[in-house]
Design a protein around this motif. Structure first.
Motif, PDB file in Angstrom:
ATOM      1  N   THR A 120       0.488  -3.561  -1.274  1.00 50.38           N
ATOM      2  CA  THR A 120       0.334  -4.307  -0.141  1.00 50.38           C
ATOM      3  C   THR A 120      -1.394  -4.470   0.105  1.00 50.38           C
ATOM      4  O   THR A 120      -1.955  -4.014  -0.664  1.00 50.38           O
ATOM      5  CB  THR A 120       0.830  -3.460   1.315  1.00 50.38           C
ATOM      6  N   LYS A 121      -1.753  -5.219   1.086  1.00 53.03           N
ATOM      7  CA  LYS A 121      -3.197  -5.274   1.258  1.00 53.03           C
ATOM      8  C   LYS A 121      -3.814  -3.770   1.875  1.00 53.03           C
ATOM      9  O   LYS A 121      -2.979  -3.057   2.456  1.00 53.03           O
ATOM     10  CB  LYS A 121      -3.496  -6.205   2.475  1.00 53.03           C
ATOM     11  N   GLN A 122      -4.881  -3.562   1.732  1.00 57.31           N
ATOM     12  CA  GLN A 122      -5.365  -2.323   2.081  1.00 57.31           C
ATOM     13  C   GLN A 122      -5.521  -1.937   3.630  1.00 57.31           C
ATOM     14  O   GLN A 122      -5.506  -2.857   4.437  1.00 57.31           O
ATOM     15  CB  GLN A 122      -7.046  -2.199   1.612  1.00 57.31           C
ATOM     16  N   LYS A 143      -4.380  -2.526   9.248  1.00 57.24           N
ATOM     17  CA  LYS A 143      -4.536  -2.923   7.792  1.00 57.24           C
ATOM     18  C   LYS A 143      -5.145  -4.284   7.570  1.00 57.24           C
ATOM     19  O   LYS A 143      -5.188  -5.064   8.779  1.00 57.24           O
ATOM     20  CB  LYS A 143      -3.185  -3.171   7.054  1.00 57.24           C
ATOM     21  N   GLU A 144      -5.684  -4.685   6.533  1.00 56.18           N
ATOM     22  CA  GLU A 144      -5.822  -6.144   6.455  1.00 56.18           C
ATOM     23  C   GLU A 144      -4.942  -6.960   6.351  1.00 56.18           C
ATOM     24  O   GLU A 144      -3.808  -6.605   6.148  1.00 56.18           O
ATOM     25  CB  GLU A 144      -6.872  -6.277   4.972  1.00 56.18           C
ATOM     26  N   GLY A 146      -2.427  -9.756   5.761  1.00 55.86           N
ATOM     27  CA  GLY A 146      -1.799 -10.299   4.695  1.00 55.86           C
ATOM     28  C   GLY A 146      -0.432 -10.963   4.882  1.00 55.86           C
ATOM     29  O   GLY A 146       0.676 -11.322   3.951  1.00 55.86           O
ATOM     30  N   ASP A 150       3.857  -8.811   4.191  1.00 54.86           N
ATOM     31  CA  ASP A 150       3.029  -7.654   3.701  1.00 54.86           C
ATOM     32  C   ASP A 150       2.989  -6.585   4.827  1.00 54.86           C
ATOM     33  O   ASP A 150       3.209  -5.590   4.177  1.00 54.86           O
ATOM     34  CB  ASP A 150       1.522  -8.143   3.426  1.00 54.86           C
TER      35      ASP A 150
END
Length: 469
Positions: A120-122, A143-144, A146, A150
């Motif tokens: 996944t995104k960080q 989170k970032e 996505g 995501d």
């Protein structure tokens, strides 16, 4: 001869579509009656109070939900279930959603071990938990951005429970939803239940306070009323039958429960599709068929979740455009299943039905309209047959909607106020003119965008918030 052949093809498509709707509605009616009879003796308090009830994580992605994020989370935390937690995945929101959650629920950043079984995104600001014991079930992840798929995958990575309930954060989940949705997983012993879905209802104009549904009203907006009929037809007279036949290909992204292990085994949600809710079900079913494991996708007719429907044509068309592209992507990605006896009912019945009567139906209908214009220009129309066919199609649509309204009245009867039934029936006569042309346009535009406009991804879906109706 060519004209006659084309007309017979159109007639054959129309006839088989009508017959399939009738068969599915009959199966749904019998199955709903059987479900209500069987569950009238169920003591849900046993599931509610048992300390060994299966553990569930409610995963709710959130993106720019500042209007109602606090109330929506309160609704999720008010569930009458003993063994669950709530994971809110803030998917890179650009507004103050996270700040509102931190303030309302006394959140602090914590060290949290995440098992990244699905890429996944960080993380952005990290994982938060509350210092208030009243909110100990709440986990907030920042989170970032996505996308929804995501964010759901991040929730799968974080969850430590056996089952996951994936829900849109702006939906209203009724307080007894989890114990009703977990029941198919508990009572089915001859097959592995990999997912379960329930009825989604439209909350526009309903009275909602502090995350609780207080009063059910029928909206004045004709677009929304048309969607209420559409949802009733799809959920009461469609998906119940497909579940009985074990041929269901989609569980609404608004609310569904999954076996977490099975979802992770297939790689979680696909971040490269706009129809992630349908695609993961098809992929899970395909995996089970290939592994020769007896399985089931369950469905219950209880109205468990209420969501906001588009109330203007711009957002309505954008939503249906996305649904069309998601269906195309899923069927194309899993085309190996289609007409393949190795996939049993899934390959020989479910996939062909979705391909012909869902994926291709708008294209066939528009082709029929242009064909009718061609006949009109060339004076080939036999008006007595044409008028009879048009009247038949219209009356069948209206009668099917009326049957759905009667089914709702005789089963769960959510619209109790005087006069609502007659207004729904009047909507049934208007819906083919109010909503259907725009659904058709959105579907054709979705086909065009899928093949020629790859830049379009999710599409606009601005909400006003169900608590602000």
């Amino acid at each position: 001869m060519i004209i006659d052949l084309i007309q017979y093809l159109f007639l054959g498509f129309s006839f088989t579509a009508i017959v399939s709707y009738i068969i599915l509605s009959i199966i749904s009616a019998f199955e709903t009656v059987e479900y209500m009879k069987k569950n009238s003796f169920v003591n849900y308090k046993e599931i509610l109070s048992s300390s060994i009830s299966p553990s569930i994580s409610i995963i709710a992605p959130a993106y720019n939900e500042t209007l109602n994020i606090v109330e929506n989370v309160r609704s999720l935390l008010s569930n009458h279930y003993v063994n669950y937690d709530v994971i809110i995945v803030n998917d890179g929101s650009k507004d103050d959603s996270l700040e509102k959650l931190i303030k309302a629920y006394d959140l602090v950043k914590v060290d949290y071990l995440i098992n990244y079984q699905i890429p996944t995104k960080q993380l952005r600001d990290g994982v938060f938990k509350s210092t208030n014991p009243a909110f100990e079930k709440l986990i907030v992840v920042d989170k970032e951005n996505g996308g929804k798929a995501d964010a759901l995958n991040m929730g799968l990575n974080i969850s430590s429970n056996k089952y996951v309930a994936c829900i849109d954060v702006d939906c209203l989940l009724l307080q007894d939803s989890l114990q009703k949705m977990i029941k198919p997983f508990l009572e089915t012993t001859d097959a592995k239940v990999i997912a379960a879905g329930g009825v989604i209802r439209i909350a526009n104009s309903c009275v909602i306070k502090d995350g609780e549904l207080l009063d059910v009203n029928l909206p004045k907006n004709l677009i929304v009323r048309g969607q209420i009929l559409e949802y009733l037809r799809a959920f009461l007279l469609g998906r119940m039958a497909w579940s009985k036949l074990n041929g269901l290909l989609v569980i609404s992204g608004a609310f569904g429960i999954f076996d977490k292990k099975a979802a992770i085994e297939v790689g979680g949600y696909d971040s490269n599709t706009v129809g992630e809710d349908m695609e993961i079900i098809v992929r899970m079913r395909r995996h089970m068929e290939e592994q020769k494991i007896k399985y089931k996708v369950a469905y219950i007719p209880d109205p468990l979740c209420w969501t906001e429907a588009p109330d203007n044509y711009k957002i309505f068309i954008s939503q249906r455009n996305r649904w069309t592209r998601g269906t195309i992507e899923t069927l194309k990605k899993h085309r190996k299943i289609g007409f393949n006896r190795n996939y049993n009912f899934l390959g020989m019945i479910s996939y062909p039905y979705w391909l012909i009567y869902e994926r291709l139906a708008p294209v066939i209908e528009v082709t029929g309209i242009f064909y009718f214009l061609f006949l009109l220009i060339n004076n080939y129309i036999k008006w007595e047959y044409a008028i009879a066919f048009i009247i038949l199609a219209y009356l069948f649509t209206v009668m099917f909607s009326i049957v759905t309204i009667i089914t709702e009245e005789l089963t769960y009867h959510q619209y109790k106020k005087k006069g609502i039934g007659f207004r729904l029936i009047s909507t049934a006569f208007l819906e083919p003119f109010v909503n259907h042309p725009f659904i058709l346009y959105a579907a054709i535009k979705g086909n065009f965008d899928y093949y020629f406009n790859k830049k379009i991804k999710w599409g606009e879906m601005t909400r006003k918030g169900i608590s602000n109706n």
